[in-house]
Enzyme design. Structure first.
Site, PDB file in Angstrom:
ATOM      1  N   CYS A 131       0.773  -1.178   0.035  1.00  0.00           N
ATOM      2  CA  CYS A 131       0.160  -0.082  -0.196  1.00  0.00           C
ATOM      3  C   CYS A 131       0.755   1.325   0.078  1.00  0.00           C
ATOM      4  CB  CYS A 131      -1.089  -0.042   1.096  1.00  0.00           C
ATOM      5  SG  CYS A 131      -1.968   1.495   1.299  1.00  0.00           S
ATOM      6  N   CYS A 134      -0.441   4.164   2.121  1.00  0.00           N
ATOM      7  CA  CYS A 134      -0.153   3.968   3.586  1.00  0.00           C
ATOM      8  C   CYS A 134       1.017   4.113   4.034  1.00  0.00           C
ATOM      9  CB  CYS A 134      -0.638   2.397   3.887  1.00  0.00           C
ATOM     10  SG  CYS A 134      -2.296   1.805   3.553  1.00  0.00           S
ATOM     11  N   ASP A 135       2.073   3.633   3.078  1.00  0.00           N
ATOM     12  CA  ASP A 135       3.577   3.702   3.716  1.00  0.00           C
ATOM     13  C   ASP A 135       4.434   4.500   2.914  1.00  0.00           C
ATOM     14  OD1 ASP A 135       2.797   1.739   5.437  1.00  0.00           O
ATOM     15  OD2 ASP A 135       3.191   0.222   4.384  1.00  0.00           O
TER      16      ASP A 135
END
Length: 306
Positions: A131, A134-135
């Site tokens: 992701c 997300c990261d």
């Protein structure tokens, strides 16, 4: 039983919070991966209420304790079979337990597809991610690689190029499968280098990902192994919704995502609701899943009153 929730990610736990506060006495089956797919991320920085960011296990534990505070009952186990053709609905666990409930909230999530190389598992949480949204923030001004050649891979590579110093795209085919507009965004971005006809052999580095060994035109006379230095390795080869168990009863799209009615979490079976990534091929974010869990619990309460 009034309400049975299958899944222990943000959707499942949020559904439990709302259902228990509505005195539905929900039972939540936590499944094989407590916390869901969120647990493979490094840190959560986009969920409201955690201004300094939060470790995924801590956030999931907070949600679980909140649901428990209002009376949610938790059960360990894996759902092996369901029967949604009757009322109450029937759900069997792998230990033989039969559960019957007037409403069921399916929050089983989706699993990122991985390449299957051993070092992927070894470096999960240490440079391997599925992701970028997300990261990606953790790789600002660093060099990363994205695996895949479709729209998702191009979107993630473009997103990462806005944060990172350099982005490699590792594409096993000699072309991109993405739409024309996404291809142009990638090919015209000076920060993105597309490595066509490359496959990943292994990831290297200690204690985190520091590089990747690739093979060019594997099996041909031009086969060549090369090494690239990277700080992060992002998988963008698709997700598989965890919904096969419900195929006989719930309508799904061609990729297996459960179909819901408009903006609601209602499925084609009255009293059965789908929330989170198992019904969301687009966003796959914890906050979106949590919102869907809220809606599912409210719909279940309305159904039971009627």
């Amino acid at each position: 039983m009034n309400c049975l929730i299958i899944g222990s990610g943000p959707a499942g736990y949020t559904a439990a919070i709302y259902a228990s506060r509505a005195n539905l006495s929900p039972v939540l089956i936590e499944g094989p991966q407590v916390g869901g797919q969120l647990m493979i991320t490094t840190e959560v920085e986009t969920f409201p209420g955690y201004p300094e960011g939060v470790a995924p296990f801590q956030m999931m534990d907070d949600m679980r304790r909140q649901a428990e505070r209002f009376g949610t009952q938790f059960m360990e186990g894996i759902v092996e079979k369901v029967d949604f053709s009757c009322s109450p609905k029937k759900v069997w666990l792998d230990n033989g337990t039969l559960l019957e409930s007037e409403t069921v909230i399916v929050a089983t999530g989706a699993s990122a597809k991985f390449l299957g190389i051993p070092s992927e598992e070894e470096y999960k949480g240490r440079g391997v991610s599925a992701c970028a949204t997300c990261d990606g923030f953790f790789y600002r001004n660093k060099t990363v690689a994205v695996v895949g050649g479709g729209d998702t891979a191009c979107e993630e590579a473009t997103y990462l190029a806005g944060l990172c110093k350099k982005v490699y795209m590792i594409v096993r085919k000699p072309y991109l499968r993405a739409s024309e507009i996404m291809q142009q965004r990638v090919l015209n971005n000076p920060k993105i280098e597309v490595l066509f006809e490359h496959n990943t052999l292994q990831l290297t580095g200690e204690p985190k990902v520091q590089g990747a060994d690739l093979v060019y035109r594997k099996g041909s006379a031009e086969e060549e192994v090369r090494h690239i230095e990277i700080d992060g390795f992002f998988l963008a080869i698709g997700h598989k919704p965890n919904t096969d168990l419900f195929a006989a009863y719930l309508d799904r799209d061609e990729e297996g995502y459960i179909k819901v009615q408009g903006d609601s979490p209602r499925t084609n079976v009255a009293g059965v609701y789908a929330a989170g990534d198992c019904a969301d091929p687009h966003y796959r974010q914890a906050i979106v899943a949590a919102a869907a869990g809220c809606k599912a619990a409210m719909e279940a309460e309305k159904y039971l009153k009627q």
